[in-house]
Design a protein around this motif. Sequence first.
Motif, PDB file in Angstrom:
ATOM      1  N   ALA A   1      51.469  46.850  38.267  1.00  0.00           N
ATOM      2  CA  ALA A   1      52.306  46.418  39.393  1.00  0.00           C
ATOM      3  C   ALA A   1      53.407  45.513  38.866  1.00  0.00           C
ATOM      4  N   GLY A   2      54.385  46.090  38.190  1.00  0.00           N
ATOM      5  CA  GLY A   2      55.495  45.303  37.667  1.00  0.00           C
ATOM      6  C   GLY A   2      55.125  44.586  36.387  1.00  0.00           C
ATOM      7  N   GLU A   3      55.811  43.455  36.141  1.00  0.00           N
ATOM      8  CA  GLU A   3      55.627  42.704  34.907  1.00  0.00           C
ATOM      9  C   GLU A   3      54.515  41.659  35.003  1.00  0.00           C
ATOM     10  N   GLY A   4      54.027  41.395  36.219  1.00  0.00           N
ATOM     11  CA  GLY A   4      52.998  40.372  36.387  1.00  0.00           C
ATOM     12  C   GLY A   4      51.605  40.955  36.320  1.00  0.00           C
ATOM     13  N   TRP A   5      50.662  40.229  36.929  1.00  0.00           N
ATOM     14  CA  TRP A   5      49.273  40.661  36.933  1.00  0.00           C
ATOM     15  C   TRP A   5      49.062  41.777  37.951  1.00  0.00           C
ATOM     16  N   THR A   6      48.141  42.669  37.628  1.00  0.00           N
ATOM     17  CA  THR A   6      47.760  43.767  38.521  1.00  0.00           C
ATOM     18  C   THR A   6      46.294  43.607  38.886  1.00  0.00           C
ATOM     19  N   GLN A   7      45.988  43.671  40.171  1.00  0.00           N
ATOM     20  CA  GLN A   7      44.598  43.591  40.619  1.00  0.00           C
ATOM     21  C   GLN A   7      44.077  45.008  40.853  1.00  0.00           C
ATOM     22  N   ALA A   8      42.890  45.290  40.372  1.00  0.00           N
ATOM     23  CA  ALA A   8      42.356  46.646  40.487  1.00  0.00           C
ATOM     24  C   ALA A   8      40.843  46.610  40.550  1.00  0.00           C
ATOM     25  N   ARG A   9      40.274  47.654  41.120  1.00  0.00           N
ATOM     26  CA  ARG A   9      38.823  47.847  41.128  1.00  0.00           C
ATOM     27  C   ARG A   9      38.493  48.912  40.085  1.00  0.00           C
ATOM     28  N   ILE A  10      37.569  48.558  39.181  1.00  0.00           N
ATOM     29  CA  ILE A  10      37.241  49.409  38.046  1.00  0.00           C
ATOM     30  C   ILE A  10      35.779  49.825  38.144  1.00  0.00           C
ATOM     31  N   PRO A  11      35.469  51.140  38.052  1.00  0.00           N
ATOM     32  CA  PRO A  11      34.050  51.561  38.022  1.00  0.00           C
ATOM     33  C   PRO A  11      33.390  51.093  36.738  1.00  0.00           C
ATOM     34  N   ILE A  12      32.157  50.616  36.850  1.00  0.00           N
ATOM     35  CA  ILE A  12      31.418  50.149  35.673  1.00  0.00           C
ATOM     36  C   ILE A  12      30.034  50.780  35.656  1.00  0.00           C
ATOM     37  N   GLU A  13      29.484  50.899  34.459  1.00  0.00           N
ATOM     38  CA  GLU A  13      28.143  51.452  34.297  1.00  0.00           C
ATOM     39  C   GLU A  13      27.091  50.429  34.668  1.00  0.00           C
ATOM     40  N   SER A  14      27.266  49.200  34.196  1.00  0.00           N
ATOM     41  CA  SER A  14      26.337  48.111  34.465  1.00  0.00           C
ATOM     42  C   SER A  14      27.028  46.813  34.095  1.00  0.00           C
ATOM     43  N   VAL A  15      26.449  45.676  34.493  1.00  0.00           N
ATOM     44  CA  VAL A  15      27.016  44.376  34.144  1.00  0.00           C
ATOM     45  C   VAL A  15      26.988  44.197  32.629  1.00  0.00           C
ATOM     46  N   ALA A  16      25.876  44.585  31.998  1.00  0.00           N
ATOM     47  CA  ALA A  16      25.752  44.403  30.553  1.00  0.00           C
ATOM     48  C   ALA A  16      26.787  45.233  29.806  1.00  0.00           C
ATOM     49  N   HIS A  17      26.983  46.473  30.219  1.00  0.00           N
ATOM     50  CA  HIS A  17      27.952  47.337  29.544  1.00  0.00           C
ATOM     51  C   HIS A  17      29.377  46.845  29.782  1.00  0.00           C
ATOM     52  N   ALA A  18      29.693  46.481  31.032  1.00  0.00           N
ATOM     53  CA  ALA A  18      31.037  46.003  31.347  1.00  0.00           C
ATOM     54  C   ALA A  18      31.341  44.699  30.619  1.00  0.00           C
ATOM     55  N   HIS A  19      30.334  43.859  30.416  1.00  0.00           N
ATOM     56  CA  HIS A  19      30.528  42.599  29.689  1.00  0.00           C
ATOM     57  C   HIS A  19      31.115  42.861  28.306  1.00  0.00           C
ATOM     58  N   GLY A  20      30.528  43.800  27.569  1.00  0.00           N
ATOM     59  CA  GLY A  20      31.029  44.116  26.238  1.00  0.00           C
ATOM     60  C   GLY A  20      32.383  44.798  26.272  1.00  0.00           C
ATOM     61  N   GLU A  21      32.581  45.727  27.212  1.00  0.00           N
ATOM     62  CA  GLU A  21      33.835  46.449  27.278  1.00  0.00           C
ATOM     63  C   GLU A  21      35.000  45.556  27.677  1.00  0.00           C
ATOM     64  N   PHE A  22      34.799  44.666  28.636  1.00  0.00           N
ATOM     65  CA  PHE A  22      35.889  43.805  29.108  1.00  0.00           C
ATOM     66  C   PHE A  22      36.237  42.725  28.100  1.00  0.00           C
ATOM     67  N   LEU A  23      35.253  42.286  27.308  1.00  0.00           N
ATOM     68  CA  LEU A  23      35.551  41.287  26.281  1.00  0.00           C
ATOM     69  C   LEU A  23      36.526  41.839  25.237  1.00  0.00           C
ATOM     70  N   ARG A  24      36.545  43.144  25.068  1.00  0.00           N
ATOM     71  CA  ARG A  24      37.475  43.750  24.120  1.00  0.00           C
ATOM     72  C   ARG A  24      38.926  43.508  24.523  1.00  0.00           C
ATOM     73  N   LEU A  25      39.159  43.301  25.820  1.00  0.00           N
ATOM     74  CA  LEU A  25      40.535  43.114  26.305  1.00  0.00           C
ATOM     75  C   LEU A  25      41.021  41.681  26.131  1.00  0.00           C
ATOM     76  N   GLY A  26      40.130  40.785  25.759  1.00  0.00           N
ATOM     77  CA  GLY A  26      40.528  39.402  25.502  1.00  0.00           C
ATOM     78  C   GLY A  26      41.182  38.758  26.705  1.00  0.00           C
ATOM     79  N   ALA A  27      42.370  38.154  26.491  1.00  0.00           N
ATOM     80  CA  ALA A  27      43.062  37.422  27.555  1.00  0.00           C
ATOM     81  C   ALA A  27      43.844  38.329  28.489  1.00  0.00           C
ATOM     82  N   ASP A  28      43.759  39.650  28.289  1.00  0.00           N
ATOM     83  CA  ASP A  28      44.501  40.570  29.150  1.00  0.00           C
ATOM     84  C   ASP A  28      43.731  40.958  30.401  1.00  0.00           C
ATOM     85  N   ILE A  29      42.564  40.341  30.634  1.00  0.00           N
ATOM     86  CA  ILE A  29      41.772  40.650  31.819  1.00  0.00           C
ATOM     87  C   ILE A  29      41.114  39.400  32.346  1.00  0.00           C
ATOM     88  N   GLU A  30      40.996  39.299  33.666  1.00  0.00           N
ATOM     89  CA  GLU A  30      40.187  38.272  34.323  1.00  0.00           C
ATOM     90  C   GLU A  30      39.286  38.973  35.329  1.00  0.00           C
TER      91      GLU A  30
END
Length: 309
Positions: A256-285
């Motif tokens: 959504a432009g140059e700023g932050w984009t809010q989105a809903r992402i399908p995940i397999e589980s909390v444990a799996h998403a924890h590892g996958e989202f950490l890969r994005l570092g500061a590019d995700i909250e």
Amino acid sequence: MRATRLVTLLLLLQNRGRMTAGQLAQELEVSVRTVYRDVEALGAAGIPLYGEAGHAGGYRLVDGYRTRLTGLTADEAQAAFLAALPGAAAELGLGEALAAAELKLRAALPAELRAHAGRIRERFLLDAPGWYGDADRTPHLSAVAGALWERRALVLRYRRWRAPEEIERRVEPYGLVLKAGRWYLVAAAPTGIRTYRVDQILGLRTLDEEFTVPDGFALGAYWTGYLADFRARLHTGEALVRLTPEGARRLGVPAAGEGWTQARIPIESVAHAHGEFLRLGADIEVLEPLELRARIAETVRTLAARYAT
């Protein structure tokens, strides 16, 4: 067999034109002396080939001569369907048959199409396995393939992820699928049609019992449905996240432009998403679920404390 070798020699000359005795010996995996004898035998049989002396010499067929000895054996026909995956053909024990089938197919093509096929082979390569991790060892693949061709039932000793981890099961092999460098067996089991990773087969024995694949079963259609069901079971949850433009790009989310984009992402589980989202570092909250947000926050605090020293 000598007859097979003579046909192969003839097809080599038809496909490639002039070849030296040394080149033919290397292709046929025989001695140069054997090549001389084979050439004499072909000449005695009325094949119009001749030799040219000198550094640039060799054997060649008379211009315009073409053999019609291009019929494929059963193994070669099966291997031809695996021509795009020579590694897969070799794993199934069809490597030599594939080479022979390719030679015969090229011999059956007009000259201009043979040249086109050669250019494709030079410029395109299909490498199915992924980048990371060694290829799975599949010592029982040939035996599985043999039972599949002959429609023989198998008894598998198989390792799975849930208890009991090791099981023994009678199955009827319907098909083999190569997915991302890994082989899967599609087979009928007592509980219905199931999918087994071939590298997880610990042992097997082939039974004398023959079986018939049910009318209407199609391996491609089954696999498409299996993948759809797998993905549906895989992504059973959802996370609400904020992404930078780089984070959106890496997750394949429209930015959504140059700023932050809010989105809903399908995940397999909390444990799996924890590892996958950490890969994005500061590019995700992560905003939701709170359990996932809290777990990531705890990991970040631990890392900050560790690297602060």
